[in-house]
Scaffold this motif. Sequence first.
Motif, PDB file in Angstrom:
ATOM      1  N   SER A 154       0.798  -1.164   0.028  1.00 49.22           N
ATOM      2  CA  SER A 154       0.026  -0.113  -0.069  1.00 49.22           C
ATOM      3  C   SER A 154       0.950   1.138  -0.066  1.00 49.22           C
ATOM      4  O   SER A 154       1.818   1.414   0.898  1.00 49.22           O
ATOM      5  N   GLU A 155       0.771   1.926  -1.066  1.00 48.13           N
ATOM      6  CA  GLU A 155       1.667   3.391  -1.289  1.00 48.13           C
ATOM      7  C   GLU A 155       1.023   4.399  -1.315  1.00 48.13           C
ATOM      8  O   GLU A 155       0.092   4.573  -1.915  1.00 48.13           O
ATOM      9  N   THR A 156       1.234   5.310  -0.076  1.00 46.19           N
ATOM     10  CA  THR A 156       0.639   6.574  -0.006  1.00 46.19           C
ATOM     11  C   THR A 156       1.446   7.637  -0.303  1.00 46.19           C
ATOM     12  O   THR A 156       2.693   7.473  -0.386  1.00 46.19           O
ATOM     13  N   PHE A 157       0.762   8.714  -0.676  1.00 45.40           N
ATOM     14  CA  PHE A 157       1.552   9.866  -1.366  1.00 45.40           C
ATOM     15  C   PHE A 157       0.650  11.083  -1.348  1.00 45.40           C
ATOM     16  O   PHE A 157      -0.607  11.247  -1.060  1.00 45.40           O
ATOM     17  N   THR A 158       1.084  12.382  -1.707  1.00 48.01           N
ATOM     18  CA  THR A 158       0.403  13.529  -1.880  1.00 48.01           C
ATOM     19  C   THR A 158       0.840  14.002  -3.279  1.00 48.01           C
ATOM     20  O   THR A 158       1.866  14.233  -3.825  1.00 48.01           O
ATOM     21  N   ALA A 159      -0.440  13.927  -4.160  1.00 44.57           N
ATOM     22  CA  ALA A 159      -0.433  14.310  -5.395  1.00 44.57           C
ATOM     23  C   ALA A 159      -0.451  15.895  -5.721  1.00 44.57           C
ATOM     24  O   ALA A 159      -1.278  16.591  -5.158  1.00 44.57           O
ATOM     25  N   LEU A 160       0.392  16.230  -6.572  1.00 43.62           N
ATOM     26  CA  LEU A 160       0.573  17.503  -6.972  1.00 43.62           C
ATOM     27  C   LEU A 160      -0.088  17.869  -8.332  1.00 43.62           C
ATOM     28  O   LEU A 160      -0.173  18.794  -8.841  1.00 43.62           O
ATOM     29  N   VAL A 161      -0.553  16.933  -9.207  1.00 43.45           N
ATOM     30  CA  VAL A 161      -1.152  16.687 -10.326  1.00 43.45           C
ATOM     31  C   VAL A 161      -2.663  16.078 -10.103  1.00 43.45           C
ATOM     32  O   VAL A 161      -2.888  15.265  -9.329  1.00 43.45           O
ATOM     33  N   ASP A 162      -3.432  16.325 -11.107  1.00 42.03           N
ATOM     34  CA  ASP A 162      -5.012  15.868 -11.281  1.00 42.03           C
ATOM     35  C   ASP A 162      -4.617  14.408 -12.116  1.00 42.03           C
ATOM     36  O   ASP A 162      -3.732  14.169 -12.605  1.00 42.03           O
ATOM     37  N   ALA A 163      -5.755  13.813 -12.219  1.00 40.43           N
ATOM     38  CA  ALA A 163      -5.767  12.479 -13.014  1.00 40.43           C
ATOM     39  C   ALA A 163      -5.503  12.672 -14.231  1.00 40.43           C
ATOM     40  O   ALA A 163      -4.731  11.561 -15.152  1.00 40.43           O
ATOM     41  N   ASP A 164      -5.317  13.760 -15.146  1.00 42.97           N
ATOM     42  CA  ASP A 164      -4.724  14.057 -16.303  1.00 42.97           C
ATOM     43  C   ASP A 164      -3.559  14.511 -16.314  1.00 42.97           C
ATOM     44  O   ASP A 164      -2.842  14.933 -17.397  1.00 42.97           O
ATOM     45  N   GLY A 165      -3.008  14.525 -15.153  1.00 45.63           N
ATOM     46  CA  GLY A 165      -1.524  15.045 -15.071  1.00 45.63           C
ATOM     47  C   GLY A 165      -0.976  16.515 -15.256  1.00 45.63           C
ATOM     48  O   GLY A 165       0.090  16.995 -15.335  1.00 45.63           O
ATOM     49  N   GLN A 166      -2.262  17.284 -14.942  1.00 47.60           N
ATOM     50  CA  GLN A 166      -2.168  18.677 -14.892  1.00 47.60           C
ATOM     51  C   GLN A 166      -1.970  19.014 -13.449  1.00 47.60           C
ATOM     52  O   GLN A 166      -2.451  18.643 -12.434  1.00 47.60           O
ATOM     53  N   PRO A 167      -1.246  20.229 -13.100  1.00 47.97           N
ATOM     54  CA  PRO A 167      -0.894  20.874 -11.811  1.00 47.97           C
ATOM     55  C   PRO A 167      -2.260  20.989 -11.012  1.00 47.97           C
ATOM     56  O   PRO A 167      -3.243  21.340 -11.671  1.00 47.97           O
ATOM     57  N   ALA A 168      -2.452  20.694  -9.908  1.00 50.35           N
ATOM     58  CA  ALA A 168      -3.424  20.703  -9.078  1.00 50.35           C
ATOM     59  C   ALA A 168      -3.151  21.067  -7.604  1.00 50.35           C
ATOM     60  O   ALA A 168      -1.990  20.746  -7.249  1.00 50.35           O
ATOM     61  N   ASP A 169      -3.999  21.423  -6.808  1.00 53.67           N
ATOM     62  CA  ASP A 169      -3.779  21.522  -5.226  1.00 53.67           C
ATOM     63  C   ASP A 169      -3.339  20.313  -4.752  1.00 53.67           C
ATOM     64  O   ASP A 169      -3.834  19.026  -5.034  1.00 53.67           O
ATOM     65  N   PRO A 170      -2.285  20.218  -3.820  1.00 54.44           N
ATOM     66  CA  PRO A 170      -2.066  19.042  -3.181  1.00 54.44           C
ATOM     67  C   PRO A 170      -3.218  18.096  -2.804  1.00 54.44           C
ATOM     68  O   PRO A 170      -4.212  18.981  -2.189  1.00 54.44           O
TER      69      PRO A 170
END
Length: 282
Positions: A240-256
């Motif tokens: 199980s790998e957790t993270f904070t994503a800095l992009v949305d599902a399309d790979g575009q920048p988004a809020d963390p």
Amino acid sequence: MTTTPPGWYDDGHGALRWWDGAQWTEHVAQPDPVSSPAPTEAEIVEQLGFEQQPAVAPALAPEASSAAQPAIPGQPPYAAAQQYAAGPQHPAAQQYPPAAPGAYPGAPLGGGFTAATEPRKSKLWILWVVLGVVLLGIVIAAAVVIPLLFLSATSANGGAQSDDERAAVATVEVYDDAWQDGDCDAFTTATTEFFRTDNGFTDCATFEAESDSFDENFDDYELTVTDVETQGDEIAVTTSETFTALVDADGQPADPAPGSTVYHYTLVQVDGAWVIDALTYE
């Protein structure tokens, strides 16, 4: 035993009474107003240190007094002092000062003497109680901490039971570190050639570019092994790998935003080492 020498002494009733050295007599007399001063306490105490002298006839003519009470033959001076309510100034009272209740010859001992001679109760039990509490604390701590440590170790390797399974878990951890550090050598060591070709990582430049992109798009990446299972010649490791994503599902920048993914690694043995041959995720 020290005795009071014969002489005229205040009997406690305002009159002088003759003490013959052993008991009170019936002879009493009013004090002579011009007589010499009565002996001081220091003089009386000093007199008590001398041996008893032979009785001397009274210098003053004694007069019988109806108020006088006959002395009991052989009664000690202390009893006489009690009979005539002698005050502290009376020689008999000075000889046997009632320092405490019952403080007379033959009376039961008490007070400070009793406290000093009573057997002291041992306080060793306090030491045993403290040691018992400490030992109980150690037992409780061991009962709680040891299972937690075992559980922590088990969780860290996902329940790996054999050396091969533990080696497979270590390979998955190397693979994860290689992605976060952009370490192509570690990535190559942890994977088969089939895996690298199948995923398009035929050279280090391609892998390092993908690693940089990974680093820019994800923060706080953590991997936890949740299961390890040997399946014939293969070992399956689930994480199980957790993270904070800095992009949305399309790979575009988004809020963390926090995220997590479940990965299934399939490892095979190559040249005695367990390496990743396939990877899927949920």
